[in-house]
Scaffold this motif. Structure first.
Motif, short mmCIF file in Angstrom:
data_model
loop_
_atom_site.label_atom_id
_atom_site.label_comp_id
_atom_site.label_asym_id
_atom_site.label_seq_id
_atom_site.Cartn_x
_atom_site.Cartn_y
_atom_site.Cartn_z
N LEU A 1 23.96 20.67 -50.25
CA LEU A 1 24.33 21.92 -50.91
C LEU A 1 24.08 21.80 -52.40
O LEU A 1 24.49 20.84 -53.04
CB LEU A 1 25.82 22.23 -50.65
CG LEU A 1 26.45 23.37 -51.44
CD1 LEU A 1 25.79 24.70 -51.10
CD2 LEU A 1 27.96 23.43 -51.16
N LEU A 2 23.40 22.80 -52.94
CA LEU A 2 23.22 22.93 -54.39
C LEU A 2 23.93 24.22 -54.79
O LEU A 2 23.55 25.30 -54.36
CB LEU A 2 21.73 22.99 -54.76
CG LEU A 2 21.35 22.75 -56.22
CD1 LEU A 2 19.84 22.52 -56.34
CD2 LEU A 2 21.73 23.91 -57.14
N GLN A 3 24.97 24.08 -55.62
CA GLN A 3 25.81 25.24 -55.95
C GLN A 3 25.89 25.41 -57.46
O GLN A 3 26.21 24.47 -58.20
CB GLN A 3 27.22 25.05 -55.37
CG GLN A 3 28.05 26.31 -55.35
CD GLN A 3 29.29 26.15 -54.49
OE1 GLN A 3 30.15 25.33 -54.81
NE2 GLN A 3 29.39 26.91 -53.41
N LEU A 4 25.58 26.62 -57.92
CA LEU A 4 25.58 26.95 -59.34
C LEU A 4 26.58 28.06 -59.59
O LEU A 4 26.50 29.12 -58.97
CB LEU A 4 24.18 27.39 -59.79
CG LEU A 4 23.06 26.36 -59.57
CD1 LEU A 4 21.71 26.98 -59.85
CD2 LEU A 4 23.29 25.13 -60.45
N HIS A 5 27.50 27.82 -60.51
CA HIS A 5 28.61 28.74 -60.76
C HIS A 5 28.42 29.51 -62.06
O HIS A 5 27.82 29.02 -63.01
CB HIS A 5 29.93 27.96 -60.85
CG HIS A 5 30.31 27.27 -59.58
ND1 HIS A 5 31.35 27.69 -58.79
CD2 HIS A 5 29.80 26.18 -58.97
CE1 HIS A 5 31.48 26.89 -57.75
NE2 HIS A 5 30.54 25.97 -57.83
N GLU A 6 28.98 30.71 -62.10
CA GLU A 6 29.12 31.53 -63.30
C GLU A 6 27.78 31.83 -63.97
O GLU A 6 27.62 31.71 -65.18
CB GLU A 6 30.08 30.86 -64.31
CG GLU A 6 31.39 30.39 -63.71
CD GLU A 6 32.13 31.46 -62.92
OE1 GLU A 6 31.94 32.66 -63.17
OE2 GLU A 6 32.91 31.08 -62.03
N LEU A 7 26.82 32.25 -63.15
CA LEU A 7 25.52 32.67 -63.66
C LEU A 7 25.48 34.19 -63.78
O LEU A 7 26.15 34.91 -63.05
CB LEU A 7 24.39 32.20 -62.74
CG LEU A 7 24.27 30.70 -62.47
CD1 LEU A 7 23.03 30.43 -61.63
CD2 LEU A 7 24.23 29.91 -63.77
N VAL A 8 24.65 34.67 -64.71
CA VAL A 8 24.48 36.10 -64.93
C VAL A 8 23.00 36.44 -64.78
O VAL A 8 22.14 35.78 -65.36
CB VAL A 8 24.97 36.50 -66.34
CG1 VAL A 8 24.71 37.99 -66.60
CG2 VAL A 8 26.45 36.18 -66.50
N ALA A 9 22.71 37.46 -63.96
CA ALA A 9 21.36 38.00 -63.82
C ALA A 9 20.33 36.91 -63.53
O ALA A 9 19.29 36.80 -64.18
CB ALA A 9 20.97 38.78 -65.08
N ALA A 10 20.62 36.10 -62.49
CA ALA A 10 19.73 34.98 -62.15
C ALA A 10 18.94 35.24 -60.87
O ALA A 10 18.27 34.34 -60.37
CB ALA A 10 20.54 33.70 -62.00
N GLU A 11 18.97 36.48 -60.34
CA GLU A 11 18.37 36.75 -59.03
C GLU A 11 16.89 36.39 -58.99
O GLU A 11 16.44 35.66 -58.09
CB GLU A 11 18.56 38.23 -58.66
CG GLU A 11 19.98 38.62 -58.31
CD GLU A 11 20.82 38.97 -59.52
OE1 GLU A 11 21.94 39.46 -59.33
OE2 GLU A 11 20.34 38.74 -60.66
#
Length: 374
Positions: free
Chosen positions: A122-132
């Motif tokens: 699992l690769l999990q990235l938290h608290e990102l904005v407009a990263a789609e």
């Protein structure tokens, strides 16, 4: 675009390319204080039981990508997993991925390089904005990807009208707080500490937090030896970079309440607040938040930002002045490794069952079970 890949084991190493990193950080729109080296080096110094690896992507002598990742082991429903996260979790309130526009086409290759160097489930990235758009290649290359909203952060745009007295209930609350503080001769201070004076200041703030409900519940940013080491290192680094701001309420030379903020490109991130319980009736939180805005008017800041709030029951006082919001996301990429397949399949199933379970609970709350009739 083909990049030249390099792995580093520490941001503190003498050969880490500080100048190239700073050029990349400044070029990425939306970079936050939590992307600064001062913060990340503080986070690295407090790592425990995790491995740091930093992926660098170069084009000639120009750094176009930097991803500092921490690898650790976690258990999900008894299933042991290898998990990767961005350095700074869980105390970083908002992150931008440091990927230059020219390197967006290399994201799939970057994921391949990460999987080669750091095999994971699992690769999990938290608290990102407009990263789609940036993360779409990672989603296509994963067994299962989950994007979820973590918070709706209130923000206030600082405008000249803020010099006028607030209206409605907020005016009443501020007047009451000002009157009560005047009665005990408490005063509000603005502090922009440098590297030399920050340690003494942080000790004062830590004392207040430890005596507050946050300290009692172990939920503060200074709770526990690891977080204390992290915060002192990170905030010392941000003070050296000129990013740390504090407004505090002082009574007879004693700090009784404070708000700690991080300043980046005219945006003040309201990162932490604490106050002594015996002074709770003063209403110092609103008073200090008002001081943020007035300081911003004097210094030409553009925004005051709540940094992070609870998704479902936020009580941040900035809601009373909110003029916009920032949506922050968590991205989870489950690999095609056996345990990634199992964990991803379990998460997929849970996401489909959860709405039905929530609806059932709501029905139970609306129509509680009646006692059996005699």
């Amino acid at each position: 675009m083909k990049l030249r890949w390099q792995w580093c084991a520490s941001l503190l190493a003498e050969d880490f390319p500080v100048g190239a990193y700073e050029q990349l950080r400044c070029s990425v729109e939306g970079a936050t204080p939590f992307n600064r080296l001062g913060w990340l080096r503080g986070a690295e110094s407090a790592l425990h039981g995790q491995r740091l690896q930093i992926l660098l992507g170069w084009q000639d002598q120009r750094l176009l990508l930097c991803l500092p990742l921490i690898a650790g082991r976690e258990s999900r429903a008894g299933l042991p997993l290898r998990v990767l996260r961005h350095l700074g979790h869980p105390l970083a309130d908002r992150l931008a991925l440091l990927v230059a526009d020219e390197a967006r086409g290399a994201m799939q290759e970057a994921l391949q390089e990460i999987r080669r160097q750091l095999p994971h489930d699992l690769l999990q990235l938290h608290e990102l904005v407009a990263a789609e758009q940036l993360l779409q290649p990672w989603g296509r290359a994963s067994w299962y990807v989950q994007q979820s909203l973590t918070c709706r952060v209130p923000e206030h745009r600082i405008v000249p009208e803020d010099r006028q007295e607030a209206s409605g209930n907020l005016r009443y609350e501020l007047r009451r707080a000002q009157r009560r503080c005047a009665e005990i001769e408490a005063r509000v201070l603005r502090i922009a500490p440098g590297a030399d004076e920050v340690d003494e200041l942080l000790q004062r703030l830590q004392t207040v937090e430890q005596a507050s409900w946050k300290g009692a519940d172990g939920l503060g940013i200074f709770s526990g030896a690891q977080r204390q080491q992290w915060m002192h290192g990170a905030l010392r680094g941000l003070a050296a970079e000129g990013c740390l701001r504090v407004v505090l309420l002082e009574h007879q030379g004693r700090c009784i309440s404070y708000r700690l903020g991080l300043l980046e490109n005219g945006r003040l991130y309201d990162y932490n607040i604490a106050f002594l319980a015996e002074y709770a009736s003063l209403g110092s939180g609103r008073l200090l938040l008002d001081e943020w805005i007035r300081w911003g008017l004097d210094q030409g800041w553009h925004w005051v930002d709540a940094s992070r709030v609870s998704l479902g029951r936020s009580s941040h006082q900035l809601h009373e002045r909110q003029s916009g919001q920032v949506l922050q996301q968590r991205w989870s990429f489950y690999s095609r490794r056996p345990r990634g397949l199992l964990a991803g399949s379990g998460e997929w199933l849970w996401q489909r069952l959860k709405p039905h379970l929530q609806a059932w609970r709501q029905r139970r709350q609306r129509h509680p079970a009646q006692g059996t009739r005699p």
